[in-house]
Design an enzyme around this catalytic site. Structure first.
Site, mmCIF file in Angstrom:
data_model
loop_
_atom_site.group_PDB
_atom_site.id
_atom_site.type_symbol
_atom_site.label_atom_id
_atom_site.label_comp_id
_atom_site.label_asym_id
_atom_site.label_seq_id
_atom_site.Cartn_x
_atom_site.Cartn_y
_atom_site.Cartn_z
ATOM 1 N N CYS A 2 0.803 -1.325 -0.103
ATOM 2 C CA CYS A 2 -0.070 -0.122 0.094
ATOM 3 C C CYS A 2 0.915 1.304 0.014
ATOM 4 O O CYS A 2 2.050 1.247 0.501
ATOM 5 C CB CYS A 2 -0.881 -0.127 1.315
ATOM 6 S SG CYS A 2 -1.777 -1.492 1.641
ATOM 7 N N ARG A 27 4.833 -0.075 -6.032
ATOM 8 C CA ARG A 27 4.727 -0.853 -4.695
ATOM 9 C C ARG A 27 4.109 -1.946 -4.988
ATOM 10 O O ARG A 27 3.903 -2.857 -3.960
ATOM 11 C CB ARG A 27 4.398 0.022 -3.592
ATOM 12 C CG ARG A 27 5.540 1.078 -3.384
ATOM 13 C CD ARG A 27 5.241 2.104 -2.106
ATOM 14 N NE ARG A 27 5.351 1.447 -1.069
ATOM 15 C CZ ARG A 27 6.491 1.304 0.001
ATOM 16 N NH1 ARG A 27 7.348 1.799 -0.402
ATOM 17 N NH2 ARG A 27 6.299 0.584 1.116
ATOM 18 N N TRP A 73 -3.029 -2.399 -1.302
ATOM 19 C CA TRP A 73 -2.784 -4.111 -1.592
ATOM 20 C C TRP A 73 -3.485 -4.945 -0.601
ATOM 21 O O TRP A 73 -3.088 -4.909 0.557
ATOM 22 C CB TRP A 73 -1.306 -4.125 -1.476
ATOM 23 C CG TRP A 73 -0.876 -5.434 -2.108
ATOM 24 C CD1 TRP A 73 -0.496 -5.730 -3.411
ATOM 25 C CD2 TRP A 73 -0.437 -6.619 -1.434
ATOM 26 N NE1 TRP A 73 -0.122 -6.938 -3.645
ATOM 27 C CE2 TRP A 73 -0.126 -7.668 -2.502
ATOM 28 C CE3 TRP A 73 -0.365 -7.072 -0.055
ATOM 29 C CZ2 TRP A 73 0.471 -8.894 -2.218
ATOM 30 C CZ3 TRP A 73 -0.221 -8.262 0.173
ATOM 31 C CH2 TRP A 73 0.413 -9.300 -0.814
ATOM 32 N N ASN A 103 -1.497 1.760 5.995
ATOM 33 C CA ASN A 103 -0.428 0.755 5.169
ATOM 34 C C ASN A 103 -0.248 -0.064 6.459
ATOM 35 O O ASN A 103 -0.194 0.451 7.561
ATOM 36 C CB ASN A 103 0.835 1.589 4.845
ATOM 37 C CG ASN A 103 0.729 2.334 3.541
ATOM 38 O OD1 ASN A 103 -0.381 2.321 3.083
ATOM 39 N ND2 ASN A 103 1.863 2.862 3.183
ATOM 40 N N GLY A 104 -0.228 -1.283 6.250
ATOM 41 C CA GLY A 104 0.353 -2.473 7.058
ATOM 42 C C GLY A 104 -0.667 -3.038 7.751
ATOM 43 O O GLY A 104 -1.880 -3.241 7.186
ATOM 44 N N GLU A 491 17.113 -17.846 -9.238
ATOM 45 C CA GLU A 491 16.503 -16.410 -9.725
ATOM 46 C C GLU A 491 16.012 -16.250 -11.023
ATOM 47 O O GLU A 491 14.973 -15.546 -11.273
ATOM 48 C CB GLU A 491 17.899 -15.525 -9.538
ATOM 49 C CG GLU A 491 17.592 -14.007 -9.832
ATOM 50 C CD GLU A 491 16.616 -13.269 -9.050
ATOM 51 O OE1 GLU A 491 16.192 -13.655 -7.826
ATOM 52 O OE2 GLU A 491 16.020 -12.216 -9.535
ATOM 53 N N LYS A 495 11.958 -14.920 -11.715
ATOM 54 C CA LYS A 495 12.198 -13.624 -12.640
ATOM 55 C C LYS A 495 10.861 -14.128 -13.761
ATOM 56 O O LYS A 495 10.032 -13.392 -13.921
ATOM 57 C CB LYS A 495 13.186 -13.323 -13.292
ATOM 58 C CG LYS A 495 14.249 -12.631 -12.577
ATOM 59 C CD LYS A 495 13.770 -11.335 -11.958
ATOM 60 C CE LYS A 495 13.270 -11.224 -10.943
ATOM 61 N NZ LYS A 495 13.897 -10.824 -9.732
ATOM 62 N N GLU A 498 7.257 -14.777 -12.089
ATOM 63 C CA GLU A 498 6.752 -13.709 -11.576
ATOM 64 C C GLU A 498 6.197 -12.784 -12.535
ATOM 65 O O GLU A 498 5.093 -12.192 -12.269
ATOM 66 C CB GLU A 498 7.453 -12.900 -10.370
ATOM 67 C CG GLU A 498 8.543 -12.133 -10.780
ATOM 68 C CD GLU A 498 9.331 -11.693 -9.399
ATOM 69 O OE1 GLU A 498 10.669 -11.339 -9.521
ATOM 70 O OE2 GLU A 498 8.772 -10.946 -8.738
ATOM 71 N N HIS A 514 17.037 -37.242 -9.787
ATOM 72 C CA HIS A 514 16.591 -37.584 -8.493
ATOM 73 C C HIS A 514 15.174 -37.538 -8.387
ATOM 74 O O HIS A 514 14.483 -37.298 -7.348
ATOM 75 C CB HIS A 514 17.249 -37.140 -7.289
ATOM 76 C CG HIS A 514 18.819 -37.637 -7.097
ATOM 77 N ND1 HIS A 514 19.114 -38.976 -6.775
ATOM 78 C CD2 HIS A 514 19.634 -36.967 -7.485
ATOM 79 C CE1 HIS A 514 20.295 -38.785 -6.809
ATOM 80 N NE2 HIS A 514 20.860 -37.765 -7.207
ATOM 81 N N LYS A 613 5.822 -4.379 -4.283
ATOM 82 C CA LYS A 613 7.207 -4.198 -4.381
ATOM 83 C C LYS A 613 7.806 -4.302 -3.068
ATOM 84 O O LYS A 613 8.918 -5.114 -2.946
ATOM 85 C CB LYS A 613 7.571 -2.728 -4.914
ATOM 86 C CG LYS A 613 9.077 -2.293 -4.944
ATOM 87 C CD LYS A 613 9.744 -3.222 -6.128
ATOM 88 C CE LYS A 613 11.269 -2.956 -6.241
ATOM 89 N NZ LYS A 613 11.927 -4.106 -6.642
HETATM 90 C C1 F6R Z 1 11.546 -10.841 -6.707
HETATM 91 C C2 F6R Z 1 11.543 -9.518 -5.715
HETATM 92 C C3 F6R Z 1 11.220 -10.057 -4.415
HETATM 93 C C4 F6R Z 1 12.088 -9.314 -3.301
HETATM 94 C C5 F6R Z 1 11.738 -9.824 -1.897
HETATM 95 C C6 F6R Z 1 12.670 -9.230 -0.704
HETATM 96 O O1 F6R Z 1 11.594 -10.103 -8.065
HETATM 97 O O2 F6R Z 1 11.692 -8.539 -5.909
HETATM 98 O O3 F6R Z 1 11.368 -11.545 -4.101
HETATM 99 O O4 F6R Z 1 13.490 -9.893 -3.542
HETATM 100 O O5 F6R Z 1 10.416 -9.509 -1.616
HETATM 101 O O6 F6R Z 1 12.604 -7.958 -0.906
HETATM 102 P P1 F6R Z 1 13.837 -6.789 -0.180
HETATM 103 O O7 F6R Z 1 15.045 -7.121 -1.028
HETATM 104 O O8 F6R Z 1 13.089 -5.425 -0.511
HETATM 105 O O9 F6R Z 1 13.632 -7.403 1.084
#
Ligand code: F6R
Length: 618
Positions: A2, A27, A73, A103-104, A491, A495, A498, A514, A613
């Site tokens: 949010c 975000r 959110w 927020n939160g 990773e 990517k 997501e 396995h 985000k």
């Molecule tokens: C994936 C991504 C998330 C963040 C995770 C941790 O592309 O961005 O998996 O890496 O939410 O976020 P931070 O690094 O801000 O603690």
């Protein structure tokens, strides 16, 4: 997650609120709303994008000199207009509403809700936010003013939150409070502002005041006042430093790019160069880069415990190989959300390293707190946001200088984290006399070359676009890697899933037979990371296993990896084996692949569904 923005100014603040919400879009959110004071409170709310809210603003010709706005959110209650913020509560009949954005998460919302229901407060939404609105209204009924009512109310709230509140009877004025979720004030020439993220306020000011835990602030057009209610209600004003934000509006503008993710992928050479600037300038590696006390703390460090989530966790997994190989320091890497609910054995001489792009990830912050409470003596933050909560909570810190990362899928934050962690490993190696000066020179030279190497890696984009067309019709994909390229495979899979919504899994290539080999057929693209390292011959055998079963291989090889292209084996060759830097370089094609597959599929690259985000709630 949010986003909040509030404004009180001499001119119509609706364009500022709207622009602020657009700046906060990255975000992640599913609905948006605002309230402005203009002969009473005028509220607009909608599910979907901020552009929908804009349409409502135009339709209703909404304007005013003060207001608060929000992108939500969903946590408590589905995304819907009814659950969107602001939420109202009435405290003494007609024309005495208050409006709240939040927020939160309020953890004790059920207990408070029950109490307020018994007092006849009616709940219209499913949100925990409405509890805050009614609680403040209840305190206002006790003849308190809005500021005191907010102070009193937040003393009852448990959880991590930031709120902004307006009172219908007090136009040109609003109150904000923070506890665990980011919130800052913006001091402009034309008015005063508040937001959950500096990027929302750069349009009006660079003068920012970062609120601290328990701070409650009141703002009108000409002044602001802050008190701290951490120890209960107080009237004593506290002074907070006014910072001049170094963020430039350009850093959060798209420029010539189609998406922020694309921009951020291509910014990586510069971001890594900025992050390593101090090392590259002095041409030697020194613990002071991690803080004044770093040498003393590093000398006492026997082991390392890394805590992180998502992409940052993957960076930690790569770092484990570097720390063990370069510095001979044993390292464990933990998913923060798991660690905080286990009973791990703490060791005061194990340095806790928390990695986070945002520095606001609730699980990482809580895991760090937990580690400290268990007896870990020292901690280090690797973080991209100088003003974040994480930076304030560790003994040592290293700022990745990637600049604001707006795309939800983390790219430049990851490669700058890797660069920082590589630096940490060689710093520890040096301090433990495991690094000859010749070796140090070589590493510094390699780090100097890293931005150029990344630039070269970006040049393979046209070949990746060809691969992306083949991936767009697939429903699943496997990613394989060995050694320190296994986390890079993880990773790459993260990517792809997501932003393109293709189900992707990563395996250490040796694990293939396995179990996961059963999945391999001509419909399952298998991406393999094949650097010319010591494990290449092993990896080649694993690739044979896939090929023999009709699997389509997409191999990211080094120029000198000697893997021939053939039917069902597609090869993209990067530069020659880059040694220590190899995992950082091999990240680039995987980011580009996810990006171009998402483009082919037409998904919302920068705002993938259901994701936010900064994950500021559990
Ligand atoms: C994936 C991504 C998330 C963040 C995770 C941790 O592309 O961005 O998996 O890496 O939410 O976020 P931070 O690094 O801000 O603690």
């Amino acid at each position: 997650m949010c986003g909040i923005i509030g404004a009180v100014a001499k001119d119509n603040i609706v364009p500022v609120l709207l622009e602020g919400l657009l700046r906060l879009e990255y975000r992640g959110y599913d609905s948006a709303g605002l309230v402005v004071a203009n002969y009473g409170l005028q509220r607009l709310r909608t599910i979907g994008r901020v552009t929908e809210l804009d349409k409502l603003i135009v339709k209703h010709k909404t304007n005013g000199l003060s207001g608060i706005a929000h992108t939500r959110w969903a946590t408590h209650g589905a995304p819907s207009e009814r659950n969107a913020h602001p939420h109202y509560s009435d405290y003494s009949g007609q024309d005495s509403k208050i409006a709240v954005v939040h927020n939160g998460i309020i953890e004790n919302h059920e207990v408070i809700r029950k109490r307020l229901q018994e007092l006849d407060f009616k709940f219209i939404s499913d949100t925990d936010t409405e509890v805050i609105a009614h609680l403040i209204a209840f305190n206002l009924r006790q003849a308190l003013n809005l500021f005191d009512a907010v102070c009193l109310s937040i003393a009852e709230l448990q959880g991590a939150y930031a709120v902004a509140v307006m009172d219908e009877t007090k136009p040109g004025y609003f109150v904000v409070a923070r506890n665990g979720a980011p919130l800052l004030l913006g001091l402009g020439t034309n008015g005063n502002y508040a937001a959950s993220d500096a990027s929302a306020l750069l349009q009006v000011t660079k003068n920012m005041v970062y609120l601290e835990e328990g701070d409650v602030a009141e703002l009108d057009c000409d002044s602001y006042r802050i008190v701290n209610c951490l120890q209960g209600k107080t009237t004593e004003t506290v002074q907070r430093t006014v910072h001049t934000s170094k963020l430039s509006s350009a850093a959060i503008d798209l420029g010539p790019y189609a998406h922020f993710m694309q921009k951020e992928i291509f910014e990586q050479p510069g971001a890594v160069a900025n992050t390593l600037e101090m090392v590259l300038n002095v041409q030697s590696i020194s613990p002071i880069l991690f803080g004044n006390n770093a040498e003393k703390i590093f000398l006492q460090t026997r082991n390392i415990l890394i805590l992180a989530c998502g992409t940052s966790y993957h960076a930690g997994l790569v770092a484990r190989y570097w720390l063990e190989t370069n510095a001979g320091v044993s390292c464990t890497v933990e998913i923060a959300s798991e660690y905080r609910y286990r009973d791990p054995i703490a060791d005061p001489e194990t340095l806790v390293v928390a990695i986070s792009q945002s520095g606001e990830t609730a699980d990482t912050l809580a895991a760090l707190e937990y580690a400290k409470s268990l007896g870990h003596r020292y901690s280090l933050a690797i973080c991209n946001v100088a003003e974040s909560a994480l930076i304030r909570q560790t003994d040592l810190r290293f700022l990745t200088r990637a600049g604001p990362e707006i795309g939800v899928a983390s790219t430049k934050a990851f490669t700058t984290q890797l660069a920082s962690l590589l630096l940490l490993s060689v710093t520890l190696a040096k301090i433990r006399h495991k690094l000859s000066s010749g070796h140090e020179d070589k590493i510094v030279a390699a780090l100097r070359h890293l931005p150029t190497a990344l630039q070269l890696a970006l040049q393979i984009e046209p070949q990746i676009k060809i691969w992306a067309k083949k991936f767009a019709s697939k429903h699943h994909a496997l990613f394989l890697g060995r050694g320190l390229h296994y986390p890079i495979a993880m990773e790459g899979a993260l990517k792809l899933k997501e932003i393109s919504y293709i189900h992707a899994e990563a395996y250490a290539a040796g694990e293939l037979k396995h179990g996961p080999l059963a999945l391999v057929d001509s419909d399952m693209p298998v991406v393999a990371i094949a650097p010319n390292d010591l494990l290449l011959s092993k990896l080649k055998s694993n690739l044979q296993e896939v090929h023999a079963r009709g699997g389509e291989l997409y191999v990211l090889a080094d120029a000198d990896s000697c893997i021939p292209q053939s039917d069902g084996v597609h090869i993209i060759r990067l530069v020659e084996y880059a040694g220590l830097l190899s995992p950082i370089i091999h990240t680039i094609p995987l980011q580009l692949l996810a990006y171009h597959v998402a483009l082919q599929k037409g998904t919302d690259v920068d705002k993938p569904r259901n994701l936010a985000k900064a994950v500021t709630v559990e």
